[in-house]
Design a protein around this motif. Structure first.
Motif, short mmCIF file in Angstrom:
data_model
loop_
_atom_site.label_atom_id
_atom_site.label_comp_id
_atom_site.label_asym_id
_atom_site.label_seq_id
_atom_site.Cartn_x
_atom_site.Cartn_y
_atom_site.Cartn_z
N THR A 29 -0.92 -2.71 -10.71
CA THR A 29 -0.41 -1.38 -10.36
C THR A 29 0.23 -1.38 -8.98
OG1 THR A 29 -2.25 -0.49 -11.65
CG2 THR A 29 -1.03 1.07 -10.27
N GLY A 82 2.97 3.94 -6.33
CA GLY A 82 3.38 5.07 -7.17
C GLY A 82 4.70 4.76 -7.88
N ASN A 102 6.35 2.31 -9.16
CA ASN A 102 6.10 0.91 -9.52
C ASN A 102 6.84 0.46 -10.79
OD1 ASN A 102 4.55 2.27 -11.32
ND2 ASN A 102 2.60 1.37 -10.71
P1 IDP Z 1 -1.14 1.43 -14.49
O1 IDP Z 1 0.23 2.10 -14.57
O2 IDP Z 1 -1.04 0.06 -13.86
O3 IDP Z 1 -1.86 1.42 -15.82
P2 IDP Z 1 -2.91 3.61 -13.57
O4 IDP Z 1 -4.09 3.42 -12.69
O5 IDP Z 1 -3.13 3.97 -15.02
O6 IDP Z 1 -2.01 2.28 -13.45
O7 IDP Z 1 -2.01 4.73 -12.88
C1 IDP Z 1 -0.92 5.32 -13.55
C2 IDP Z 1 0.24 5.44 -12.59
O8 IDP Z 1 -0.12 6.35 -11.55
C3 IDP Z 1 0.62 4.15 -11.85
O9 IDP Z 1 1.44 3.28 -12.60
C4 IDP Z 1 1.34 4.71 -10.62
O10 IDP Z 1 2.68 5.10 -10.93
C5 IDP Z 1 0.51 5.96 -10.32
N1 IDP Z 1 -0.53 5.68 -9.31
C6 IDP Z 1 -1.67 4.96 -9.48
N2 IDP Z 1 -2.39 4.91 -8.34
C7 IDP Z 1 -1.68 5.62 -7.42
C8 IDP Z 1 -1.90 5.93 -6.04
O11 IDP Z 1 -2.91 5.55 -5.42
N3 IDP Z 1 -0.93 6.69 -5.43
C9 IDP Z 1 0.20 7.15 -6.08
N4 IDP Z 1 0.42 6.87 -7.38
C10 IDP Z 1 -0.48 6.11 -8.04
#
Ligand code: IDP
Length: 140
Positions: free
Chosen positions: A93, A112, A114
């Motif tokens: 992530t 975020g 990503n």
């Molecule tokens: P993933 O996309 O790798 O499965 P998740 O933990 O399911 O990761 O989070 C969903 C999405 O939320 C991430 O891909 C990212 O865009 C956003 N995200 C996750 N953690 C953060 C953070 O700490 N700050 C801002 N955005 C975040």
């Protein structure tokens, strides 16, 4: 390992920088076939429904805002062990923790912004595919 389908999104930070082709090349090189694909622009409310599982997390509002900030490309990928394989090609992530050669290592701007989304399991893949595609749009 069985042939699976998974759901993928090329996020607004990547479409803005014209990275759709480069990301698709990495997916296809990993053996994932793109059996459905379309470019759409979500409203914040639609992004909110898609990311409902995260609604208690502190970044939820920022995430929905970001996902509605520009066009996205939604896709269905098919291949052997497609769910895990796509997660591997995506990388962690947080791009700072992503392995060399992964999409997020090469292209992501931040934890975020990503660049890509990928389903994390069979049940979520089914729900996510059905949110964006009809059966007729899946051309395997
Ligand atoms: P993933 O996309 O790798 O499965 P998740 O933990 O399911 O990761 O989070 C969903 C999405 O939320 C991430 O891909 C990212 O865009 C956003 N995200 C996750 N953690 C953060 C953070 O700490 N700050 C801002 N955005 C975040």
């Amino acid at each position: 390992m069985a042939i699976q389908r998974t759901f993928s999104i090329i996020k607004p930070d990547a479409t803005k920088r014209s990275l759709t082709g480069a990301i698709n090349a990495k997916l296809e090189a990993a053996g994932l076939r793109i059996i459905a694909q379309k470019r759409i622009h979500l409203t914040k409310a639609q992004a909110g429904v898609f990311y409902e599982v995260h609604k208690e997390r502190p970044f939820y509002d920022e995430l929905c805002e970001f996902m509605a900030s520009g066009p996205i490309v939604v896709q269905v990928l098919e291949g052997e062990d497609a769910i895990a394989k796509n997660r591997e090609v995506m990388g962690a992530t947080n791009p700072e923790e992503a392995a060399e050669g992964t999409i997020r290592k090469e292209f992501a701007l931040s934890i975020g912004e990503n660049s890509v989304h990928g389903s994390d399991g069979e049940d979520t893949a089914k729900v996510e595919i059905a949110y964006f595609f009809s059966g007729l749009e899946l051309v395997g």
